[in-house]
Design an enzyme around this catalytic site. Structure first.
Site, mmCIF file in Angstrom:
data_model
loop_
_atom_site.group_PDB
_atom_site.id
_atom_site.type_symbol
_atom_site.label_atom_id
_atom_site.label_comp_id
_atom_site.label_asym_id
_atom_site.label_seq_id
_atom_site.Cartn_x
_atom_site.Cartn_y
_atom_site.Cartn_z
ATOM 1 N N ASN A 12 14.001 4.172 4.636
ATOM 2 C CA ASN A 12 13.097 3.155 5.182
ATOM 3 C C ASN A 12 11.994 3.831 5.980
ATOM 4 O O ASN A 12 12.163 4.943 6.479
ATOM 5 C CB ASN A 12 13.885 2.201 6.099
ATOM 6 C CG ASN A 12 13.026 1.088 6.651
ATOM 7 O OD1 ASN A 12 12.203 0.501 5.934
ATOM 8 N ND2 ASN A 12 13.181 0.784 7.928
ATOM 9 N N GLU B 191 1.677 6.920 7.243
ATOM 10 C CA GLU B 191 2.679 6.493 6.262
ATOM 11 C C GLU B 191 2.300 6.955 4.864
ATOM 12 O O GLU B 191 3.132 7.493 4.134
ATOM 13 C CB GLU B 191 2.807 4.960 6.271
ATOM 14 C CG GLU B 191 3.383 4.427 7.561
ATOM 15 C CD GLU B 191 3.594 2.920 7.544
ATOM 16 O OE1 GLU B 191 4.466 2.464 8.279
ATOM 17 O OE2 GLU B 191 2.893 2.215 6.799
ATOM 18 N N SER C 68 0.835 -1.213 0.000
ATOM 19 C CA SER C 68 0.000 0.000 0.000
ATOM 20 C C SER C 68 0.866 1.259 0.000
ATOM 21 O O SER C 68 0.506 2.265 -0.635
ATOM 22 C CB SER C 68 -0.982 0.010 1.171
ATOM 23 O OG SER C 68 -0.317 0.167 2.396
ATOM 24 N N HIS D 146 9.454 2.963 9.284
ATOM 25 C CA HIS D 146 9.202 2.022 10.378
ATOM 26 C C HIS D 146 7.919 2.454 11.083
ATOM 27 O O HIS D 146 7.742 3.636 11.375
ATOM 28 C CB HIS D 146 10.385 2.024 11.350
ATOM 29 C CG HIS D 146 10.255 0.973 12.403
ATOM 30 N ND1 HIS D 146 10.518 -0.353 12.158
ATOM 31 C CD2 HIS D 146 9.831 1.044 13.697
ATOM 32 C CE1 HIS D 146 10.284 -1.058 13.258
ATOM 33 N NE2 HIS D 146 9.874 -0.231 14.206
ATOM 34 N N LEU E 117 11.139 -6.718 4.364
ATOM 35 C CA LEU E 117 11.436 -7.400 5.634
ATOM 36 C C LEU E 117 12.852 -7.947 5.751
ATOM 37 O O LEU E 117 13.238 -8.430 6.807
ATOM 38 C CB LEU E 117 10.419 -8.516 5.875
ATOM 39 C CG LEU E 117 8.984 -8.017 6.091
ATOM 40 C CD1 LEU E 117 8.037 -9.181 6.361
ATOM 41 C CD2 LEU E 117 8.906 -7.017 7.234
HETATM 42 C C1 GRF Z 1 4.228 -0.593 6.816
HETATM 43 O O1 GRF Z 1 3.488 -0.425 7.984
HETATM 44 C C2 GRF Z 1 5.684 -0.239 7.039
HETATM 45 O O2 GRF Z 1 5.898 0.690 8.030
HETATM 46 C C3 GRF Z 1 6.243 -1.546 7.477
HETATM 47 O O3 GRF Z 1 5.552 -2.518 6.732
HETATM 48 C C4 GRF Z 1 4.256 -2.035 6.387
HETATM 49 C C5 GRF Z 1 4.080 -2.218 4.906
HETATM 50 O O4 GRF Z 1 2.761 -2.060 4.511
HETATM 51 N N1 GRF Z 1 7.688 -1.526 7.382
HETATM 52 P P1 GRF Z 1 2.386 -2.006 2.963
HETATM 53 O O5 GRF Z 1 2.911 -3.293 2.323
HETATM 54 O O6 GRF Z 1 3.030 -0.804 2.362
HETATM 55 O O7 GRF Z 1 0.899 -1.945 2.920
#
Ligand code: GRF
Length: 192
Positions: A102, A174, A13, A104, A85
């Site tokens: 990155n 985010e 997303s 977080h 990851l």
């Molecule tokens: C996000 O919450 C980011 O902070 C974390 O992983 C999640 C990824 O979500 N590192 P998406 O795949 O972008 O929906």
């Protein structure tokens, strides 16, 4: 044109929001989606958006060249980790010093480090009865969840929050901030 590669492992997303943000940009282009998980949602996004994708494999990433020659051949200038990851190996950091960012889903340095990803983060925040959580956008260096912070934004944690309701609040932060912070950082780096 500044060429971006987005590295992601999941639904994507954030990747989608970044793609949307730069869709009509004359300076920044999302050129590549790199993913370590066959079948991840982010690969479907790449296909739908007509963006090249790269499935990365453990052996080559950690023990080989970390795809640096592929990235250089595609003229990638900057790497965005969006729910990626795997720890970034030193060879990739050395090839892109100060050029990997990155996000977080917590207020680092709290709730960072090994094992702190996805709902594990939100569960820990709730278990500790924190009154607020948020996001940290930072440059990537050799240490996990480390590197210069570019932005932190917060949201309240209420008594009724669950890991999933908190995750939703965090995702909103985010989606709003990540594309904008990337754009600002690229602008600053261009003029420095
Ligand atoms: C996000 O919450 C980011 O902070 C974390 O992983 C999640 C990824 O979500 N590192 P998406 O795949 O972008 O929906």
């Amino acid at each position: 044109m500044i060429q971006l590669a987005i590295f992601a492992s999941g639904a994507g997303s954030n990747a989608q929001k970044i793609i949307d943000h730069f869709r009509n940009s004359a300076v920044i282009n999302v050129a590549l989606i790199a993913c370590n998980k066959p079948g991840a949602g982010v690969l479907a996004i790449a296909q739908r958006e007509g963006i090249a994708s790269l499935l990365i494999e453990k052996e080559a990433f950690f023990k080989g060249d970390a795809y640096v020659p592929v990235l250089k051949e595609k003229e990638i200038d900057f790497i965005v980790l969006a729910g990626f990851l795997w720890k970034v190996p030193p060879v990739l950091i050395a090839a892109y010093p100060g050029k990997i960012v990155n996000i977080h889903p917590a207020l680092l340095p709290k709730y960072g480090g090994k094992g702190m990803y996805g709902n594990h983060v939100h569960e820990a925040v709730i278990a500790n009865k924190e009154k607020e959580s948020g996001i940290t956008i930072h440059l990537v260096d050799e240490l996990y969840d480390h590197g210069r912070t570019l932005l932190q934004a917060t949201c309240p944690v209420t008594a009724t929050d669950t890991a999933s309701s908190l995750a939703q609040k965090i995702h909103l932060l985010e989606h709003y901030y990540y594309p904008r912070v990337i754009e600002q950082e690229l602008r600053l780096q261009k003029h420095s």
